[in-house]
Design a protein around this motif. Structure first.
Motif, PDB file in Angstrom:
ATOM      1  N   PHE A  45      61.045  58.735   8.781  1.00 61.16           N
ATOM      2  CA  PHE A  45      59.910  57.678   8.761  1.00 61.16           C
ATOM      3  C   PHE A  45      60.945  56.548   8.966  1.00 61.16           C
ATOM      4  O   PHE A  45      61.910  56.418   8.785  1.00 61.16           O
ATOM      5  N   VAL A  46      60.129  55.425   9.408  1.00 59.29           N
ATOM      6  CA  VAL A  46      60.909  53.983   9.742  1.00 59.29           C
ATOM      7  C   VAL A  46      59.739  53.063   9.302  1.00 59.29           C
ATOM      8  O   VAL A  46      58.620  52.974  10.187  1.00 59.29           O
ATOM      9  N   LYS A  47      59.900  52.318   8.345  1.00 61.26           N
ATOM     10  CA  LYS A  47      58.817  51.294   7.965  1.00 61.26           C
ATOM     11  C   LYS A  47      59.421  50.032   7.841  1.00 61.26           C
ATOM     12  O   LYS A  47      60.428  49.514   7.549  1.00 61.26           O
ATOM     13  N   ALA A  58      61.232  48.461  15.350  1.00 63.38           N
ATOM     14  CA  ALA A  58      60.978  47.793  13.998  1.00 63.38           C
ATOM     15  C   ALA A  58      61.682  46.195  13.728  1.00 63.38           C
ATOM     16  O   ALA A  58      61.156  45.264  13.585  1.00 63.38           O
ATOM     17  N   ILE A  59      63.074  46.467  14.534  1.00 64.57           N
ATOM     18  CA  ILE A  59      63.499  45.068  14.523  1.00 64.57           C
ATOM     19  C   ILE A  59      63.190  44.058  15.214  1.00 64.57           C
ATOM     20  O   ILE A  59      63.130  42.648  14.806  1.00 64.57           O
ATOM     21  N   LYS A  60      62.537  44.628  16.497  1.00 59.57           N
ATOM     22  CA  LYS A  60      61.872  43.623  17.386  1.00 59.57           C
ATOM     23  C   LYS A  60      60.602  42.810  17.040  1.00 59.57           C
ATOM     24  O   LYS A  60      60.617  41.639  17.395  1.00 59.57           O
ATOM     25  N   PHE A  61      59.980  43.613  16.159  1.00 68.14           N
ATOM     26  CA  PHE A  61      58.736  43.096  15.718  1.00 68.14           C
ATOM     27  C   PHE A  61      58.654  42.532  14.185  1.00 68.14           C
ATOM     28  O   PHE A  61      57.656  42.452  13.542  1.00 68.14           O
ATOM     29  N   THR A  62      59.793  42.403  13.721  1.00 62.36           N
ATOM     30  CA  THR A  62      60.008  42.087  12.167  1.00 62.36           C
ATOM     31  C   THR A  62      60.803  40.633  12.068  1.00 62.36           C
ATOM     32  O   THR A  62      62.073  40.640  12.220  1.00 62.36           O
ATOM     33  N   THR A  91      63.089  50.117   6.086  1.00 58.20           N
ATOM     34  CA  THR A  91      63.583  51.168   5.439  1.00 58.20           C
ATOM     35  C   THR A  91      63.437  52.474   6.320  1.00 58.20           C
ATOM     36  O   THR A  91      62.309  52.570   6.943  1.00 58.20           O
ATOM     37  N   PHE A  92      64.397  53.360   6.449  1.00 57.96           N
ATOM     38  CA  PHE A  92      64.133  54.437   7.412  1.00 57.96           C
ATOM     39  C   PHE A  92      64.879  55.610   6.452  1.00 57.96           C
ATOM     40  O   PHE A  92      65.700  55.267   5.581  1.00 57.96           O
ATOM     41  N   GLY A  93      64.430  56.975   6.855  1.00 59.37           N
ATOM     42  CA  GLY A  93      65.086  58.109   6.289  1.00 59.37           C
ATOM     43  C   GLY A  93      64.311  59.008   6.388  1.00 59.37           C
ATOM     44  O   GLY A  93      63.765  59.354   7.364  1.00 59.37           O
ATOM     45  N   TYR A  94      64.381  60.153   5.420  1.00 60.21           N
ATOM     46  CA  TYR A  94      63.320  61.356   5.428  1.00 60.21           C
ATOM     47  C   TYR A  94      62.954  61.977   3.964  1.00 60.21           C
ATOM     48  O   TYR A  94      63.713  61.839   3.191  1.00 60.21           O
ATOM     49  N   ASN A  95      61.791  62.623   4.169  1.00 55.14           N
ATOM     50  CA  ASN A  95      61.410  63.531   3.109  1.00 55.14           C
ATOM     51  C   ASN A  95      61.611  64.965   3.563  1.00 55.14           C
ATOM     52  O   ASN A  95      61.408  65.359   4.731  1.00 55.14           O
ATOM     53  N   VAL A  96      61.261  65.923   2.639  1.00 58.00           N
ATOM     54  CA  VAL A  96      60.894  67.529   3.072  1.00 58.00           C
ATOM     55  C   VAL A  96      59.839  67.736   2.276  1.00 58.00           C
ATOM     56  O   VAL A  96      59.629  67.605   1.028  1.00 58.00           O
ATOM     57  N   GLU A  97      58.833  68.173   3.110  1.00 62.81           N
ATOM     58  CA  GLU A  97      57.420  68.771   2.610  1.00 62.81           C
ATOM     59  C   GLU A  97      57.104  69.887   3.530  1.00 62.81           C
ATOM     60  O   GLU A  97      57.167  69.887   4.632  1.00 62.81           O
ATOM     61  N   PHE A 103      51.502  56.873  13.268  1.00 58.14           N
ATOM     62  CA  PHE A 103      52.032  55.595  12.561  1.00 58.14           C
ATOM     63  C   PHE A 103      50.662  55.057  11.687  1.00 58.14           C
ATOM     64  O   PHE A 103      49.564  55.297  11.844  1.00 58.14           O
ATOM     65  N   GLU A 104      50.949  54.217  10.713  1.00 60.30           N
ATOM     66  CA  GLU A 104      50.054  53.573  10.109  1.00 60.30           C
ATOM     67  C   GLU A 104      50.467  51.949  10.293  1.00 60.30           C
ATOM     68  O   GLU A 104      51.711  51.621  10.085  1.00 60.30           O
ATOM     69  N   THR A 105      49.564  51.136  10.329  1.00 57.84           N
ATOM     70  CA  THR A 105      49.759  49.603  10.580  1.00 57.84           C
ATOM     71  C   THR A 105      48.743  48.909   9.949  1.00 57.84           C
ATOM     72  O   THR A 105      47.533  49.195   9.985  1.00 57.84           O
ATOM     73  N   GLU A 106      49.121  47.633   9.788  1.00 59.01           N
ATOM     74  CA  GLU A 106      48.256  46.621   9.059  1.00 59.01           C
ATOM     75  C   GLU A 106      48.837  45.221   9.814  1.00 59.01           C
ATOM     76  O   GLU A 106      50.097  45.037   9.654  1.00 59.01           O
ATOM     77  N   GLU A 107      47.784  44.576  10.572  1.00 59.69           N
ATOM     78  CA  GLU A 107      48.311  43.132  11.076  1.00 59.69           C
ATOM     79  C   GLU A 107      49.065  42.292  10.029  1.00 59.69           C
ATOM     80  O   GLU A 107      48.447  42.084   8.834  1.00 59.69           O
ATOM     81  N   ASN A 108      50.112  41.584  10.485  1.00 61.10           N
ATOM     82  CA  ASN A 108      50.950  40.805   9.483  1.00 61.10           C
ATOM     83  C   ASN A 108      51.375  41.394   8.193  1.00 61.10           C
ATOM     84  O   ASN A 108      51.653  40.634   7.023  1.00 61.10           O
ATOM     85  N   VAL A 109      51.276  42.683   7.984  1.00 61.04           N
ATOM     86  CA  VAL A 109      51.773  43.450   6.810  1.00 61.04           C
ATOM     87  C   VAL A 109      52.875  44.453   6.985  1.00 61.04           C
ATOM     88  O   VAL A 109      53.864  44.388   6.573  1.00 61.04           O
ATOM     89  N   GLY A 110      52.732  45.072   8.491  1.00 59.71           N
ATOM     90  CA  GLY A 110      53.830  45.892   8.824  1.00 59.71           C
ATOM     91  C   GLY A 110      53.384  47.240   9.394  1.00 59.71           C
ATOM     92  O   GLY A 110      52.088  47.609   9.490  1.00 59.71           O
ATOM     93  N   THR A 111      54.228  48.050   9.890  1.00 57.53           N
ATOM     94  CA  THR A 111      53.986  49.272  10.548  1.00 57.53           C
ATOM     95  C   THR A 111      55.001  50.396   9.946  1.00 57.53           C
ATOM     96  O   THR A 111      55.960  50.198   9.888  1.00 57.53           O
ATOM     97  N   ASN A 112      54.352  51.708   9.720  1.00 58.91           N
ATOM     98  CA  ASN A 112      55.090  52.772   9.393  1.00 58.91           C
ATOM     99  C   ASN A 112      54.979  53.713  10.419  1.00 58.91           C
ATOM    100  O   ASN A 112      53.700  54.038  10.678  1.00 58.91           O
ATOM    101  N   PHE A 113      56.126  54.031  10.982  1.00 63.82           N
ATOM    102  CA  PHE A 113      56.015  55.542  11.770  1.00 63.82           C
ATOM    103  C   PHE A 113      56.510  56.686  10.955  1.00 63.82           C
ATOM    104  O   PHE A 113      57.477  56.483  10.205  1.00 63.82           O
TER     105      PHE A 113
END
Length: 234
Positions: free
Chosen positions: A120-122, A97-101, A107-113, A174-184
Motif C-alpha cells: 500500500f501507498v497512502k 503520492a509526493i507529486k500530489f501531496t 505511508t507505504f508498506g505491506y500486510n499479509v492476508e 485505489f481508494e480516494t477522496e478529493e482534498n483528503v487523499g488517495t490510497n493505492f
C-alpha cells in the motif's frame, strides 16, 4: 551547481521516459517477463524509504513526512518475488503520492492476508476527481489542473504498474477522496522458499585509459534548450 542539478534531473527524466516506453512496448507485445527469486522484502522497502527520504531532502520538501510500515519487521523475512518490478511499482506510486501531496503524511508498506502480500501507498494529498478515476490506469492518463504540484511525467507509470502487478499474479486498485487523499493497494502471491538468495557480483568493464585520450576538435552544438547550450558553450 545549477548545471550539475540540471544534468542530473534531465538525465533521470530521460532514463525514466526511455524505460517506460520500453516497458510499454514489451507489455503490448507480450514480451515482458517476471523474474521471481528469493529475496529479503524488508531490505527492498528500506532502500525505497532511504531513496525517497533523500529525494525529499534534495527537493527541500519538509512538508511531507514519509513513513514505512512492515507487517514482519524481521530483517531475514524472505519470500519469492521480482525485486526489480516490486521496486518499480512502489516507486511509481510513491512518486505520484509526493507529486500530489502539498503536505502531510505518506505511508507505504505491506500486510499479509489470505496467502497474499498486500502493498500500500497512502497519502494525504489532493485526491482524484470523480471524472478522472477512469483515466488512472490508462496509458498517458494524467491529472491536469491548477492543483497539480508537478507537471512532469509521462502518464505511463500507473498503466505499467497495472500490467506488472497482473503479470505477477496480483491486482491493483485505489481508494480516494478529493482534498483528503488517495490510497493505492496491490497484491502478489505469498510464496516462501528455503533457498537462500544468490550472492553474485557482476563483473564491471575495466577502465581503459588509452580510450580516453582526446585531441583538439571543433564541436557543433545543436540544442533546443538554452541551459544545455550555455553548459556546452562554457
Amino acid at each position: 551547481l545549477e548545471y550539475i542539478q540540471h544534468i542530473v534531473q534531465s538525465g533521470e527524466n530521460l532514463i525514466k521516459l526511455i524505460n517506460d516506453i520500453i516497458d510499454i512496448s514489451k507489455i503490448e507485445s507480450n514480451q515482458l517477463s517476471i523474474e521471481v527469486s528469493p529475496g529479503k522484502l524488508n531490505d527492498v522497502l528500506d532502500q525505497l524509504y532511504n531513496r525517497f527520504e533523500e529525494i525529499l531532502v534534495i527537493e527541500n520538501n519538509s512538508e511531507i513526512n514519509l513513513k514505512l510500515d512492515k507487517a514482519f519487521p524481521a530483517a531475514d523475512f524472505t519470500i519469492l518475488f521480482d525485486n526489480y518490478r516490486i521496486q518499480q511499482v512502489l516507486s511509481y506510486l510513491l512518486t505520484n503520492a509526493i507529486k500530489f501531496t502539498p503536505k502531510g503524511i505518506i505511508t507505504f508498506g505491506y500486510n499479509v492476508e489470505n496467502s497474499e502480500v498486500r502493498f500500500f501507498v497512502k497519502d494525504q494529498g489532493i485526491g482524484i476527481p470523480e471524472n478522472k478515476k477512469d483515466l488512472i490506469f490508462k496509458s498517458f492518463g494524467k491529472l491536469e489542473g491548477t492543483q497539480r504540484m508537478n507537471k512532469s511525467g509521462t502518464g505511463l507509470g500507473l498503466s505499467i504498474s497495472k500490467s506488472l502487478v497482473e503479470l505477477m499474479g496480483g491486482k491493483i486498485w485505489f481508494e480516494t477522496e478529493e482534498n483528503v487523499g488517495t490510497n493505492f493497494f496491490f497484491t502478489i502471491p505469498l510464496e516462501f522458499t528455503k533457498q537462500k538468495p544468490s550472492e553474485t557480483l557482476e563483473t564491471l568493464p575495466q577502465y581503459d585509459k588509452e580510450s580516453t585520450k582526446t585531441s583538439c576538435k571543433k564541436i557543433l552544438i545543436a540544442e533546443d534548450e538554452m541551459l544545455n547550450y550555455k553548459l556546452l558553450e562554457s
